[in-house]
Design an enzyme around this catalytic site. Structure first.
Site, PDB file in Angstrom:
ATOM      1  N   LEU A 236      50.399  41.308  23.957  1.00 54.03           N
ATOM      2  CA  LEU A 236      49.071  41.404  23.420  1.00 54.03           C
ATOM      3  C   LEU A 236      48.452  42.106  25.034  1.00 54.03           C
ATOM      4  CD1 LEU A 236      46.195  40.632  22.503  1.00 54.03           C
ATOM      5  CD2 LEU A 236      46.338  38.628  23.482  1.00 54.03           C
ATOM      6  N   CYS A 237      47.785  43.165  24.879  1.00 55.73           N
ATOM      7  CA  CYS A 237      46.974  43.606  25.630  1.00 55.73           C
ATOM      8  C   CYS A 237      45.962  44.712  25.000  1.00 55.73           C
ATOM      9  CB  CYS A 237      47.898  44.746  26.480  1.00 55.73           C
ATOM     10  SG  CYS A 237      48.954  45.961  25.613  1.00 55.73           S
ATOM     11  N   ARG A 244      36.530  42.140  27.067  1.00 55.86           N
ATOM     12  CA  ARG A 244      35.234  41.412  27.173  1.00 55.86           C
ATOM     13  C   ARG A 244      34.408  41.665  26.142  1.00 55.86           C
ATOM     14  NH1 ARG A 244      35.431  37.986  31.486  1.00 55.86           N
ATOM     15  NH2 ARG A 244      36.668  38.596  33.252  1.00 55.86           N
ATOM     16  N   ILE A 247      37.647  41.723  21.438  1.00 58.57           N
ATOM     17  CA  ILE A 247      38.907  42.323  20.883  1.00 58.57           C
ATOM     18  C   ILE A 247      40.322  41.624  20.772  1.00 58.57           C
ATOM     19  CG2 ILE A 247      40.469  44.480  20.865  1.00 58.57           C
ATOM     20  CD1 ILE A 247      38.316  45.897  22.051  1.00 58.57           C
ATOM     21  N   ASN A 275      48.112  32.668  34.486  1.00 58.72           N
ATOM     22  CA  ASN A 275      47.112  33.601  33.598  1.00 58.72           C
ATOM     23  C   ASN A 275      46.132  32.409  33.065  1.00 58.72           C
ATOM     24  OD1 ASN A 275      45.470  35.393  32.224  1.00 58.72           O
ATOM     25  ND2 ASN A 275      47.542  36.436  31.500  1.00 58.72           N
ATOM     26  N   TYR A 282      43.974  31.708  24.257  1.00 53.42           N
ATOM     27  CA  TYR A 282      44.904  31.036  23.041  1.00 53.42           C
ATOM     28  C   TYR A 282      44.374  29.451  22.801  1.00 53.42           C
ATOM     29  CZ  TYR A 282      48.085  34.898  23.675  1.00 53.42           C
ATOM     30  OH  TYR A 282      48.765  35.945  23.505  1.00 53.42           O
TER      31      TYR A 282
END
Length: 309
Positions: A236-237, A244, A247, A275, A282
């Site tokens: 995921l990126c 912000r 997305i 992180n 999540y």
């Protein structure tokens, strides 16, 4: 522009046009093809593309010898040009219109649309976004060169994963693109702003979650039952310029709904323990830490999160 010349019998013979005398001289005396490409890229392309040739009338032993070396070396330098490998990609290709896409297999939010990647140009842009994310977290020297190699390898990996779909297992590259405007046409490269992979897999025999240490043979059988199928999210990126804006969370929602439509009951993801923003992202979607996960995750400073449908 300047000329490298040889004066003979009151006449001037042109050897070649380059950006400066020093560049041309180094080109002639260098015995290393890699040095020619690395330090004199412009000079090489001039001699390679120009129809101007080095005449054989030069009687200076030094320049004649070096001229022969250059004439032998230059043809061997044409093969490693990296752009040749991507000649089948059209980087100016426009984003597919809504009429060309499945209206049901997409999720619109704000000025963006999450959907499955379909074209190789979309795969490549997704790979480049992942390379940029990787480069931002690495401390390697010459990171620009490594980033291109990373994108190259990831591009091949995406194509391979998405092609090999069999026995109930699959891999899908999901992207987020800018929503189309009626009077604005965007290229694929400028449209793709986010990406992730959704994998549908089976647990190994004896596993209750992915990667669980089980007392089974090294090449144990996969348990191909409906209850053993699960979804796994990775890579995921989001592009830095559009962060912000919701997305990541909306792209994850689309991935979870796609996994649910595939009949899986659980979706897993690995997250770095340091992180915190990713963990919050999540957890806001209902993912919970698998407390009994493998001790190897503790060593790698990684959490395994699970969402139960």
């Amino acid at each position: 522009m300047s000329y490298v010349t040889k004066r003979r019998s009151r006449s001037i013979t042109k050897i070649g046009v380059v950006s400066s005398f020093n560049t041309c001289f180094l080109l002639l005396v260098s015995n290393s093809p890699s040095l020619l490409v690395k330090n004199h890229h412009n000079a090489f392309h001039f001699f390679h593309n120009s129809r101007t040739t080095i005449p054989e009338t030069i009687d200076t032993d030094f320049l004649t010898k070096k001229k022969k070396q250059v004439s032998v070396q230059l043809p061997s330098l044409t093969s490693p040009v990296s752009t040749v490998r991507f000649c089948d990609l059209n980087f100016g290709r426009l984003q597919p219109s809504d009429d060309e896409l499945d209206p049901h297999n997409r999720f619109e939010f704000g000025n963006f649309v999450a959907r499955q990647a379909l074209l190789h140009e979309e795969y490549w842009t997704a790979a480049w976004l992942r390379a940029e994310e990787w480069a931002s977290r690495t401390h390697k020297l010459y990171v620009v060169n490594h980033k291109r190699n990373f994108a190259d390898q990831e591009f091949d990996a995406i194509k391979k994963r998405c092609k090999e779909q069999q026995d109930g297992q699959s891999s899908t590259c999901i992207i987020t693109v800018r929503k189309q405007d009626k009077n604005v046409k965007r290229s694929i490269i400028s449209s793709v702003v986010g990406t992730l992979d959704l994998n549908i897999r089976y647990l190994r025999l004896g596993e209750t979650f992915p990667g669980e240490p089980v007392d089974a043979p090294r090449f144990c059988k996969i348990e191909r039952t409906p209850s053993s199928r699960y979804g796994y999210i990775a890579n995921l990126c989001v592009a830095k310029s559009v962060r912000r804006k919701g997305i990541a969370s909306n792209m994850l929602y689309f991935a979870v709904e796609s996994a649910k439509s595939s009949g899986v009951a659980h979706v897993y993801v690995h997250v770095d323990r340091n992180n915190k923003p990713a963990q919050i992202l999540y957890q806001n979607l209902g993912f919970e830490v698998v407390n009994m996960a493998s001790p190897l995750l503790l060593k790698s400073q990684t959490y395994l999160l699970c969402l139960q449908m």
